[in-house]
Design an enzyme around this catalytic site. Structure first.
Site, mmCIF file in Angstrom:
data_model
loop_
_atom_site.group_PDB
_atom_site.id
_atom_site.type_symbol
_atom_site.label_atom_id
_atom_site.label_comp_id
_atom_site.label_asym_id
_atom_site.label_seq_id
_atom_site.Cartn_x
_atom_site.Cartn_y
_atom_site.Cartn_z
ATOM 1 N N LYS A 29 41.999 9.246 5.204
ATOM 2 C CA LYS A 29 40.749 8.643 4.754
ATOM 3 C C LYS A 29 40.305 9.169 3.394
ATOM 4 C CE LYS A 29 38.777 7.910 9.365
ATOM 5 N NZ LYS A 29 37.636 8.227 10.249
ATOM 6 N N GLU A 69 35.795 13.582 11.534
ATOM 7 C CA GLU A 69 36.001 13.217 10.128
ATOM 8 C C GLU A 69 34.848 12.347 9.625
ATOM 9 O OE1 GLU A 69 39.931 12.230 8.537
ATOM 10 O OE2 GLU A 69 40.719 12.543 10.554
ATOM 11 N N HIS A 74 31.116 13.088 6.665
ATOM 12 C CA HIS A 74 30.567 12.260 5.587
ATOM 13 C C HIS A 74 29.044 12.145 5.647
ATOM 14 C CE1 HIS A 74 34.377 10.693 3.970
ATOM 15 N NE2 HIS A 74 34.800 10.653 5.212
#
Length: 348
Positions: free
Chosen positions: A141, A211, A215
């Protein structure tokens, strides 16, 4: 032409040819994506699943692993190392599997968490050091993670490895769609990727959810990595299971820049993840806005069907790119490639 030249191959002869030339595939990581990858591969004629590894062990059978037995063993005992008679327990499962199946795996799907952010590059270095030659595919990503792999491009080429990076849904399927849609324009103004993900139980995709958490405002990769399951659960309770993500560090930007389509600052990625409902909270799409050679401003939109799951949109492209990578590798083309540079090939 002779009569023989005009004769079309029969379906049975095609099937036999596919079986003989099946691409032998390994899957590293057996969480949600790894399990989905095994399920996706089972009915395929052109690929056969022969190897897999998790944190505690690996399984290898050159004649093919049994998907149902592997999943049952992993869920009940916590490792494919317990799979009889093909499993082996190991504290260095990846390197041991690479060595065990050195000449028997054409390509690996790296269904691994990229936590910490250096992990995928470290796995690539293991393959380079091992002397193994073949195709690697990831669904990375983060931009910074892909940039680390870019520094290994020459080493991968020298090692005879064809590495396909950013080949999931986003980056991956949507990046490739943007690259194709960009052809209508003389100049690309913006590429906006918006995704919706629905999963019934976050624990099936623990690494992926961590993950995503990295963010969020106030979080980063290190903090998300160190969170316990209870802390993740507490966060999700506060948000009613919803993760709303904006302006993510997503490698679609560097991939489209490398492909010469637009500068990375014109690419934005965001979305909504519902960790308690398999139905998507919104439709996943990519919008490409640009100026045509006639001076017209327009937008192309490519939208994924709401019925397609995250697993389908990640694993399907990953194996399409693995097949494309095998085609390149067999022609002696090695090094690092992205989903925006090469078209995936459909796996029958």
């Amino acid at each position: 032409m002779s009569e023989k030249q005009l004769t079309n191959p029969t379906p049975s002869s095609i099937d036999n040819s596919l079986h003989i030339n099946r691409i032998r595939v390994g899957v590293l990581g057996f969480g949600g994506l790894g399990e989905a990858a095994a399920r996706l591969l089972t009915p395929k004629q052109e690929m056969i699943w022969v190897a897999a590894a998790d944190k505690k062990g690996y399984a290898y059978d050159p004649n093919g692993l049994n998907c149902d037995r592997a999943i049952t063993t992993y869920k009940s005992q916590g490792s494919l190392g317990y799979l009889e008679p093909t499993g082996t327990l190991s504290n260095q499962a990846i390197s041991d599997l690479i060595e065990k199946a050195k000449t028997s795996v054409d390509g690996y799907f790296l269904a691994l968490p990229n936590l910490p952010n250096t992990f995928m590059a470290s796995v690539a270095r293991q393959f380079i050091a091992s002397g193994w030659r073949g195709v690697l595919v990831d669904a990375l990503k983060r931009t910074s993670a892909v940039e680390q792999l870019l520094t290994l491009k020459d080493e991968l080429q020298g090692a005879g490895i064809t590495y396909m990076t950013g080949c999931g849904a986003t980056p991956g399927l949507l990046t490739a769609a943007a690259a194709l849609a960009a052809q209508s324009y003389a100049e690309i103004h913006t590429v906006k990727i918006t995704f919706g993900v629905g999963i019934a139980n976050w624990e099936a995709y623990r690494a992926t959810i961590r993950e995503d958490i990295a963010h969020l405002p106030g979080y980063d990769v290190e903090k998300a990595t160190q969170m316990s399951d209870a802390e993740v659960e507490a966060l999700l309770n506060r948000t009613n299971g919803i993760l709303a993500l904006e302006n993510m560090e997503h490698a679609d930007d560097v991939m489209l820049e490398l492909a010469g389509i637009c500068d990375r600052d014109r690419v934005t990625v965001g979305g909504v993840v519902d960790t308690r409902n398999p139905q998507k909270p919104l439709s996943t799409n990519v919008q490409i806005t640009g100026r045509t050679f006639e001076g017209k401003i327009s937008t192309h939109t490519f939208t994924l069907g709401d019925e397609t799951s995250m697993a389908a949109n990640v694993c399907g492209p990953a194996f399409g790119y693995l097949k494309a990578g095998v085609s390149l590798h067999r022609r002696g083309i090695y090094g690092l490639f992205t989903a925006a540079e090469v078209m995936p090939q459909f796996v029958r």
